[in-house]
Design an enzyme around this catalytic site. Structure first.
Site, PDB file in Angstrom:
ATOM      1  N   GLY A   1     103.220  36.794 114.034  1.00  0.00           N
ATOM      2  CA  GLY A   1     102.272  36.338 113.021  1.00  0.00           C
ATOM      3  C   GLY A   1     102.023  37.393 111.963  1.00  0.00           C
ATOM      4  O   GLY A   1     102.503  38.530 112.057  1.00  0.00           O
TER       5      GLY A   1
ATOM      6  N   VAL B   1      99.276  39.177 111.082  1.00  0.00           N
ATOM      7  CA  VAL B   1      98.613  40.393 111.543  1.00  0.00           C
ATOM      8  C   VAL B   1      99.508  41.136 112.519  1.00  0.00           C
ATOM      9  O   VAL B   1      99.595  42.368 112.492  1.00  0.00           O
ATOM     10  CB  VAL B   1      97.243  40.068 112.166  1.00  0.00           C
ATOM     11  CG1 VAL B   1      96.606  41.320 112.759  1.00  0.00           C
ATOM     12  CG2 VAL B   1      96.310  39.471 111.113  1.00  0.00           C
TER      13      VAL B   1
ATOM     14  N   CYS C   1      87.087  40.219 109.421  1.00  0.00           N
ATOM     15  CA  CYS C   1      87.606  41.048 108.324  1.00  0.00           C
ATOM     16  C   CYS C   1      86.636  41.148 107.155  1.00  0.00           C
ATOM     17  O   CYS C   1      86.521  42.202 106.521  1.00  0.00           O
ATOM     18  CB  CYS C   1      88.953  40.506 107.853  1.00  0.00           C
ATOM     19  SG  CYS C   1      88.959  38.739 107.455  1.00  0.00           S
TER      20      CYS C   1
ATOM     21  N   GLN D   1      87.515  35.879  99.521  1.00  0.00           N
ATOM     22  CA  GLN D   1      88.452  36.295 100.546  1.00  0.00           C
ATOM     23  C   GLN D   1      89.895  35.895 100.236  1.00  0.00           C
ATOM     24  O   GLN D   1      90.184  34.760  99.864  1.00  0.00           O
ATOM     25  CB  GLN D   1      88.014  35.729 101.899  1.00  0.00           C
ATOM     26  CG  GLN D   1      86.616  36.199 102.280  1.00  0.00           C
ATOM     27  CD  GLN D   1      86.164  35.788 103.663  1.00  0.00           C
ATOM     28  OE1 GLN D   1      84.975  35.701 103.941  1.00  0.00           O
ATOM     29  NE2 GLN D   1      87.101  35.525 104.560  1.00  0.00           N
TER      30      GLN D   1
ATOM     31  N   GLU E   1      83.441  31.052 109.060  1.00  0.00           N
ATOM     32  CA  GLU E   1      83.328  32.381 108.468  1.00  0.00           C
ATOM     33  C   GLU E   1      81.883  32.772 108.156  1.00  0.00           C
ATOM     34  O   GLU E   1      81.490  33.923 108.334  1.00  0.00           O
ATOM     35  CB  GLU E   1      84.179  32.436 107.192  1.00  0.00           C
ATOM     36  CG  GLU E   1      84.607  33.812 106.796  1.00  0.00           C
ATOM     37  CD  GLU E   1      85.763  34.349 107.639  1.00  0.00           C
ATOM     38  OE1 GLU E   1      86.186  35.487 107.381  1.00  0.00           O
ATOM     39  OE2 GLU E   1      86.225  33.643 108.565  1.00  0.00           O
TER      40      GLU E   1
ATOM     41  N   LYS F   1      80.060  33.834 111.310  1.00  0.00           N
ATOM     42  CA  LYS F   1      80.473  35.188 111.705  1.00  0.00           C
ATOM     43  C   LYS F   1      79.827  36.234 110.802  1.00  0.00           C
ATOM     44  O   LYS F   1      79.376  37.291 111.274  1.00  0.00           O
ATOM     45  CB  LYS F   1      81.993  35.315 111.639  1.00  0.00           C
ATOM     46  CG  LYS F   1      82.751  34.430 112.610  1.00  0.00           C
ATOM     47  CD  LYS F   1      84.246  34.494 112.327  1.00  0.00           C
ATOM     48  CE  LYS F   1      85.025  33.486 113.147  1.00  0.00           C
ATOM     49  NZ  LYS F   1      86.461  33.449 112.783  1.00  0.00           N
TER      50      LYS F   1
ATOM     51  N   ARG G   1      87.417  31.156  99.599  1.00  0.00           N
ATOM     52  CA  ARG G   1      88.818  31.564  99.567  1.00  0.00           C
ATOM     53  C   ARG G   1      89.262  31.589  98.105  1.00  0.00           C
ATOM     54  O   ARG G   1      89.083  30.606  97.377  1.00  0.00           O
ATOM     55  CB  ARG G   1      89.688  30.604 100.363  1.00  0.00           C
ATOM     56  CG  ARG G   1      91.123  31.072 100.535  1.00  0.00           C
ATOM     57  CD  ARG G   1      91.218  32.204 101.533  1.00  0.00           C
ATOM     58  NE  ARG G   1      90.969  31.760 102.906  1.00  0.00           N
ATOM     59  CZ  ARG G   1      90.789  32.581 103.924  1.00  0.00           C
ATOM     60  NH1 ARG G   1      90.787  33.898 103.719  1.00  0.00           N
ATOM     61  NH2 ARG G   1      90.571  32.114 105.144  1.00  0.00           N
TER      62      ARG G   1
ATOM     63  N   HIS H   1      89.408  41.594 100.376  1.00  0.00           N
ATOM     64  CA  HIS H   1      88.173  40.811 100.404  1.00  0.00           C
ATOM     65  C   HIS H   1      87.090  41.531  99.602  1.00  0.00           C
ATOM     66  O   HIS H   1      86.774  42.695  99.868  1.00  0.00           O
ATOM     67  CB  HIS H   1      87.676  40.629 101.847  1.00  0.00           C
ATOM     68  CG  HIS H   1      88.476  39.667 102.663  1.00  0.00           C
ATOM     69  ND1 HIS H   1      89.517  38.915 102.169  1.00  0.00           N
ATOM     70  CD2 HIS H   1      88.375  39.317 103.993  1.00  0.00           C
ATOM     71  CE1 HIS H   1      90.010  38.158 103.138  1.00  0.00           C
ATOM     72  NE2 HIS H   1      89.339  38.382 104.236  1.00  0.00           N
TER      73      HIS H   1
END
Length: 365
Positions: free
Chosen positions: A15, A17, A159, A185, A211, A214, A247, A254
């Site tokens: 992936g 990351v 992130c 982001q 998001e 979080k 986004r 970000h």
């Protein structure tokens, strides 16, 4: 710290990351990748073939990894003898991710995770090493719960919060009561490029699933305290945080626009002095990925800019600008971090370095 070499596995290596982990491990002074893991459909292929056209970077796959045979992430018995710890960056639902990470830990393999499944567990440290390195003390309680001697899970936060939590942390002595933050982001936060997500060009999407929750909850855990008996992290009761997350058509980086209200309003000069931080524990321990400096403030009105400043300190530093008084709160400012470096793989690498320096991760041989 006397330098040792640690054998590293990467779970979810194919992936975006995971690919960033593969790049960061090239020439790392402490870490040597000994196994790459992914789903069953990638197992048995060379890493080059497993990634194929999904390789997300302009540079080639590092030579050390290209011909390495990918292993099945679920075959932990085969993986366990090969590594001292693993990085984990899988694309699975939370239940399956937690089960996988706890299974690795119970096989006595420490897990440094980019995933969100275990972030809010009270005995799992959620680390920004410069901010809450002492939270690793709960690992002893987690090991007791899991029934392990060496295995445990540590995670990095979402992130987006890593763009503004580092800037707010030095201001805590003034009593932060309320925070309003809007994050802008990059698409790599969704594991995408413009090639794979062309509808993001010339577009803004005002919703990122999960998001905002979080962004409102995770900083309180980062700013929390380890309980007196050392068995859990108690989240901070304040400040109140209101977040909106958008986004935007940017590949990496970000941005956050922050407004903050204090119990005791500081002078602007006091805030700027606090941001001109001296050292951090990550620097004091000589961690290879530690940015020097961690924070940088720009006097220019048009900085930081994503394209110009996301790679500050190798993408591991945080840039800040436009500090001014706010008519509703006390002050407002903007800040920027690289979401797949400081915010994802790089932050996990720095956390792993901290855990090695503190003795929680040790070589098996």
């Amino acid at each position: 710290m006397k330098e040792k070499m640690y054998r590293v596995g990467i779970v979810g290596a194919t992936g975006m990351v995971g690919q960033r982990f593969v790049r960061l491990m090239e020439n790392h002074p402490w870490f040597r990748v000994t196994c790459l893991m992914a789903s069953e459909r990638s197992a048995g292929k060379s890493y080059r073939d497993a990634v194929g056209e999904k390789w997300a970077f302009d540079c080639p796959i590092p030579a050390y990894a290209a011909d390495m045979i990918v292993m099945d992430a679920a075959d932990i018995d085969a993986v366990a003898p090969l590594c001292d710890f693993v990085f984990c960056a899988v694309s699975m639902d939370k239940k399956a991710t937690r089960e996988l990470e706890e299974s690795y830990a119970r096989h006595e393999i420490p897990v440094v995770s980019n995933n969100s499944a275990c972030r809010m567990l009270p005995d799992v440290p959620m680390l920004i090493p410069e901010v809450n390195a002492d939270h690793t003390r709960v690992i002893a309680a987690q090991r007791k719960r899991l029934g392990t001697q060496h295995g445990f899970i540590a995670v990095k936060p979402n992130c987006s919060i890593q763009s503004y939590v580092p800037a707010l942390t030095p201001l805590m002595p003034y009593g932060i009561e309320q925070i309003s933050v809007c994050t802008y982001q990059a698409i790599s936060g969704a594991g995408k490029t413009f090639k794979t997500w062309p509808e993001m060009e010339d577009n803004v999407i005002p919703f990122i699933s999960g998001e905002e929750e979080k962004s409102e909850q995770e900083p309180l855990k980062v700013w929390g305290k380890v309980s007196q008996e050392g068995g859990r992290i108690v989240p901070a009761a304040a400040p109140v945080i209101s977040a909106q997350c958008l986004r935007v058509p940017v590949q990496d980086g970000h941005m956050a626009a922050v407004s903050v209200k204090f119990t005791r309003k500081p002078e602007k000069e006091d805030i700027l002095k606090l941001w001109q931080n001296g050292g951090t524990i990550a620097q004091e321990l000589g961690l290879p990925s530690a940015p020097r400096p961690f924070l940088r403030y720009f006097e220019e009105d048009n900085r930081p800019q994503t394209r110009l400043d996301r790679d500050f300190e190798g993408g591991m530093g945080v840039t800040i600008g436009r500090l001014r008084e706010d008519p509703l709160f006390d002050y407002k400012f903007v800040c920027l971090s690289h979401n797949t470096l400081r915010g994802a793989a790089g932050g996990a690498v720095l956390s792993a370095e901290l855990l090695c320096a503190q003795g929680y991760i040790t070589p098996k041989e």
